[in-house]
Scaffold this active site. Structure first.
Site, PDB file in Angstrom:
ATOM      1  N   HIS A  84       0.827  -1.216   0.000  1.00 52.81           N
ATOM      2  CA  HIS A  84       0.000   0.000   0.000  1.00 52.81           C
ATOM      3  C   HIS A  84       0.859   1.264   0.000  1.00 52.81           C
ATOM      4  CE1 HIS A  84      -3.957  -1.871   1.733  1.00 52.81           C
ATOM      5  NE2 HIS A  84      -3.804  -2.124   0.460  1.00 52.81           N
ATOM      6  N   TYR A  94      -9.536   4.469   2.928  1.00 47.65           N
ATOM      7  CA  TYR A  94     -10.111   3.322   3.656  1.00 47.65           C
ATOM      8  C   TYR A  94     -11.617   3.458   3.831  1.00 47.65           C
ATOM      9  CZ  TYR A  94      -5.743   0.979   4.611  1.00 47.65           C
ATOM     10  OH  TYR A  94      -4.573   0.284   4.465  1.00 47.65           O
ATOM     11  N   GLU A 136       0.829   2.158   8.035  1.00 49.77           N
ATOM     12  CA  GLU A 136       1.254   2.836   6.798  1.00 49.77           C
ATOM     13  C   GLU A 136       1.792   4.250   7.078  1.00 49.77           C
ATOM     14  OE1 GLU A 136      -2.239   2.172   4.288  1.00 49.77           O
ATOM     15  OE2 GLU A 136      -1.861   0.017   4.414  1.00 49.77           O
ATOM     16  N   GLN A 205       4.643  -2.477 -10.137  1.00 43.42           N
ATOM     17  CA  GLN A 205       5.922  -2.656  -9.452  1.00 43.42           C
ATOM     18  C   GLN A 205       6.916  -3.412 -10.338  1.00 43.42           C
ATOM     19  OE1 GLN A 205       4.599  -4.437  -5.672  1.00 43.42           O
ATOM     20  NE2 GLN A 205       5.086  -2.450  -4.791  1.00 43.42           N
TER      21      GLN A 205
HETATM   22  C1  HEM Z   1      -8.776  -3.157   5.263  1.00 41.03           C
HETATM   23  C2  HEM Z   1      -8.651  -2.788   4.027  1.00 41.03           C
HETATM   24  C3  HEM Z   1      -7.733  -3.400   3.022  1.00 41.03           C
HETATM   25  C4  HEM Z   1      -7.244  -4.672   2.921  1.00 41.03           C
HETATM   26  C5  HEM Z   1      -7.482  -5.839   3.859  1.00 41.03           C
HETATM   27  C6  HEM Z   1      -6.408  -4.715   1.745  1.00 41.03           C
HETATM   28  C7  HEM Z   1      -5.732  -5.841   1.310  1.00 41.03           C
HETATM   29  C8  HEM Z   1      -4.902  -5.890   0.210  1.00 41.03           C
HETATM   30  C9  HEM Z   1      -4.171  -7.066  -0.232  1.00 41.03           C
HETATM   31  C10 HEM Z   1      -4.188  -8.431   0.445  1.00 41.03           C
HETATM   32  C11 HEM Z   1      -3.480  -6.718  -1.324  1.00 41.03           C
HETATM   33  C12 HEM Z   1      -2.539  -7.614  -2.143  1.00 41.03           C
HETATM   34  C13 HEM Z   1      -1.145  -7.457  -1.570  1.00 41.03           C
HETATM   35  C14 HEM Z   1      -0.087  -8.257  -2.313  1.00 41.03           C
HETATM   36  O1  HEM Z   1      -0.062  -8.212  -3.557  1.00 41.03           O
HETATM   37  O2  HEM Z   1       0.689  -8.889  -1.637  1.00 41.03           O
HETATM   38  C15 HEM Z   1      -3.762  -5.326  -1.587  1.00 41.03           C
HETATM   39  C16 HEM Z   1      -3.239  -4.621  -2.640  1.00 41.03           C
HETATM   40  C17 HEM Z   1      -3.687  -3.388  -3.016  1.00 41.03           C
HETATM   41  N1  HEM Z   1      -4.528  -2.571  -2.294  1.00 41.03           N
HETATM   42 FE1  HEM Z   1      -5.400  -2.997  -0.534  1.00 41.03          FE
HETATM   43  N2  HEM Z   1      -6.393  -3.496   1.149  1.00 41.03           N
HETATM   44  C18 HEM Z   1      -7.205  -2.658   1.895  1.00 41.03           C
HETATM   45  C19 HEM Z   1      -7.451  -1.328   1.645  1.00 41.03           C
HETATM   46  C20 HEM Z   1      -7.067  -0.673   0.520  1.00 41.03           C
HETATM   47  C21 HEM Z   1      -7.383   0.710   0.219  1.00 41.03           C
HETATM   48  C22 HEM Z   1      -8.148   1.662   1.112  1.00 41.03           C
HETATM   49  C23 HEM Z   1      -6.864   0.975  -1.016  1.00 41.03           C
HETATM   50  C24 HEM Z   1      -6.963   2.265  -1.805  1.00 41.03           C
HETATM   51  C25 HEM Z   1      -8.086   2.712  -2.275  1.00 41.03           C
HETATM   52  C26 HEM Z   1      -6.186  -0.222  -1.465  1.00 41.03           C
HETATM   53  C27 HEM Z   1      -5.498  -0.354  -2.649  1.00 41.03           C
HETATM   54  C28 HEM Z   1      -4.740  -1.430  -3.016  1.00 41.03           C
HETATM   55  C29 HEM Z   1      -3.989  -1.502  -4.260  1.00 41.03           C
HETATM   56  C30 HEM Z   1      -3.958  -0.420  -5.339  1.00 41.03           C
HETATM   57  C31 HEM Z   1      -3.322  -2.740  -4.253  1.00 41.03           C
HETATM   58  C32 HEM Z   1      -2.443  -3.308  -5.349  1.00 41.03           C
HETATM   59  C33 HEM Z   1      -3.336  -3.942  -6.325  1.00 41.03           C
HETATM   60  C34 HEM Z   1      -2.696  -4.302  -7.604  1.00 41.03           C
HETATM   61  O3  HEM Z   1      -1.943  -5.277  -7.663  1.00 41.03           O
HETATM   62  O4  HEM Z   1      -2.988  -3.604  -8.561  1.00 41.03           O
HETATM   63  N3  HEM Z   1      -6.323  -1.192  -0.512  1.00 41.03           N
HETATM   64  N4  HEM Z   1      -4.618  -4.847  -0.633  1.00 41.03           N
END
Ligand code: HEM
Length: 253
Positions: A84, A94, A136, A205
């Site tokens: 993130h 969030y 973060e 990335q």
């Molecule tokens: C409690 C809330 C959230 C959880 C549990 C969560 C969980 C995750 C997980 C498991 C991944 C994949 C990580 C990896 O590749 O190892 C991820 C990626 C990502 N998250 Fe979150 N996230 C949350 C909130 C958010 C928020 C608020 C945003 C922004 C609006 C966000 C944006 C992203 C983006 C842009 C990626 C990368 C996705 C990609 O590969 O294009 N996330 N998140």
């Protein structure tokens, strides 16, 4: 969270898990329709494979399952928060994710947004979101405090592109010509480009292959089955030496 919240959340994890595909598809569609600006944040090429949408929902469910002992998820949270941070995710985002996730849970479970069940999920999500946003913020501060470090996106320009057997090695320098953060080769750097013919930015990335005081190098391989949003293909086909792009501080995940 109250004990009753915890029971309600835990009791509904299995049925959400069974419906994780419907949950995540509904969630992303709803969120990106209501907040098209987030198309600049999510990699739309990844979205089309469904891989990332499931990762987010699966992480929320895993958290809910372990709600009484969230420390078992510490390692996963370390990785997700680093990802993130490399994508400049901000605390206020969030609330948007939470709102859309709760509506999706209400839809999949066929319960009203005013129900106790949704109130319980809201409490669980809020607890997780506060935990993650806090980790973060600490990471952003730590990156910005280091020599050559910065938080969020920083302007870079392409200093060289060298073709090799595997693709092309891009070397980028900070637009302000100042030092860049030193890190391990193999660290991941997020690069953000302008998508041609769209009013849209896309991040992806790449693994670093070399680092100097003022530059980073990374290899870009063409992606054959990718969409028009593939950052690798956009770099290879549309970017030249001297062009500007953005990058966030490299992270080891
Ligand atoms: C409690 C809330 C959230 C959880 C549990 C969560 C969980 C995750 C997980 C498991 C991944 C994949 C990580 C990896 O590749 O190892 C991820 C990626 C990502 N998250 Fe979150 N996230 C949350 C909130 C958010 C928020 C608020 C945003 C922004 C609006 C966000 C944006 C992203 C983006 C842009 C990626 C990368 C996705 C990609 O590969 O294009 N996330 N998140």
């Amino acid at each position: 969270m109250t004990p009753q919240h915890i029971e309600l959340v835990k009791a509904t994890v299995p049925v959400l898990r069974e419906n994780v595909v419907a949950l995540t598809e509904y969630f992303y569609q709803r969120m990106l329709n209501n907040h098209p600006e987030l198309k600049n944040t999510f990699n739309l090429d990844h979205q089309s494979t469904g891989r990332q949408p499931r990762a987010l929902a699966a992480a929320v469910l895993a958290y809910a399952e372990n709600i009484e002992n969230p420390s078992v998820l510490a390692k996963a949270l370390e990785r997700i928060t680093s990802k993130h941070v490399s994508l400049d995710i901000q605390p206020e985002q969030y609330a948007i994710v939470g709102d859309n996730l709760l509506h999706s849970i209400s839809e999949v479970l066929d319960v009203s947004m005013d129900s106790d069940l949704i109130a319980a999920w809201k409490a669980a999500y809020t607890q997780l979101a506060e935990l993650m946003a806090g980790i973060e913020q600490a990471k952003y501060q730590q990156l910005a405090a280091q020599h050559g470090g910065w938080a969020g996106w920083r302007g870079f320009k392409i200093a060289a592109i060298e073709n090799n057997a595997l693709g092309a090695v891009f070397t980028i320098e900070a637009a302000d010509a100042q030092a860049v953060l030193s890190t391990a080769v193999d660290a991941l750097i997020s690069v953000r480009v302008q998508v041609p013919q769209h009013d849209l930015l896309q991040p992806q990335q790449f693994k670093l292959t070399a680092i100097s005081d003022t530059s980073y190098s990374f290899a870009v391989a063409s992606a054959s089955d990718a969409s028009e949003f593939s950052v690798a293909n956009i770099l290879l086909q549309h970017y030249q030496v001297g062009d500007a792009l953005e990058a966030s501080a490299p992270m080891t995940l």
